[in-house]
Design an enzyme around this catalytic site. Structure first.
Site, PDB file in Angstrom:
ATOM      1  N   LYS A 104       0.850  -1.184   0.000  1.00 41.04           N
ATOM      2  CA  LYS A 104       0.000   0.000   0.000  1.00 41.04           C
ATOM      3  C   LYS A 104       0.892   1.243   0.000  1.00 41.04           C
ATOM      4  CE  LYS A 104      -3.839   2.050   2.612  1.00 41.04           C
ATOM      5  NZ  LYS A 104      -4.657   1.944   3.843  1.00 41.04           N
ATOM      6  N   HIS A 106      -0.287   4.468   0.195  1.00 43.60           N
ATOM      7  CA  HIS A 106      -0.948   5.632   0.781  1.00 43.60           C
ATOM      8  C   HIS A 106      -1.409   5.267   2.195  1.00 43.60           C
ATOM      9  CE1 HIS A 106      -4.095   3.175  -1.069  1.00 43.60           C
ATOM     10  NE2 HIS A 106      -4.911   3.671  -0.154  1.00 43.60           N
TER      11      HIS A 106
END
Length: 219
Positions: A104, A106
């Site tokens: 991921k 963000h």
């Protein structure tokens, strides 16, 4: 006589249709007199009991760790259930985490959800079964990329004690030889045979075939 946690787990597998006997053609092409289908675990009560058996295995074997790691996807609910059982039944409040399939980029970011791993941390991997050791082989590089952790062991539900297609070693033995990671199982195929012999579960009519299969493919 009070059943051991291993015997209780074997009864639990049979009662939930996870361990069945008959004649089955496995993915390997071998014809086996038994079949283990962990896909039949699908209720909250089953998952809660599973966590208790995994926790009992960790305590009984004296596996010391700080964080439970559940390889996506099957290992995720198992690690969570085991963490809850360790806290509720044994007073051990361990961390848990699991990997994402993609990193991921963000929010909090990273590859792991839950406890963020740190150097020197001792982790225990929680998985359902081990057929080839693929889950461990995929997880180790992810762990190494996150931090310099120590894998205290891997816990699975059943050790089939069966040699691989291209090896005289079982998957459990192969990963120990290759990576030095010890794999602990709640029960083994030998435990299941003993449970039949001792009348813990039905199935004496399959004993001869079970033993014959162990003689041919067992380790």
């Amino acid at each position: 006589m009070e059943l051991t946690y291993k015997e209780k787990f074997i009864k639990f597998m049979v009662e939930n249709g996870v361990l069945t006997f008959g004649e089955f053609t496995l993915k390997s092409g071998r014809k086996a007199p038994y079949f283990i289908n962990t896909g039949n675990y699908k209720k909250g009560a089953q998952l809660a009991k599973l966590g208790e058996y995994y926790a009992e295995c960790i305590i009984s074997n004296g596996i010391e760790g700080e964080t439970l790691v559940g390889p996506a996807y099957k290992g995720i609910p198992l690690a969570v259930a085991t963490a809850i059982a360790l806290s509720n039944n044994h007073g051990k409040d361990l961390n848990y985490c699991f990997d994402r399939k993609e990193v991921k980029d963000h929010g909090e970011g990273g590859l792991f959800v839950g406890k963020q791993l740190t150097d020197g941390e001792r982790v225990i991997l929680i998985e359902d079964v081990m057929t080839s050791g693929k889950a461990l082989r995929e997880m180790l590089p992810k762990l190494e990329a996150a931090a310099n952790v120590k894998v205290a062991g891997m816990v699975i539900s059943v050790d089939r004690m069966e040699k691989g297609l291209n090896s005289d070693l079982s998957a459990v033995q192969e990963v120990y030889k290759e990576f030095g990671v010890k794999v602990y199982s709640i029960v083994t195929m030998a435990d299941i045979i003993s449970a039949i012999e001792n009348g813990v579960i039905e199935g004496k009519e399959y004993l001869a075939k079970m033993k014959e299969y162990r003689t041919q493919y067992g380790v």
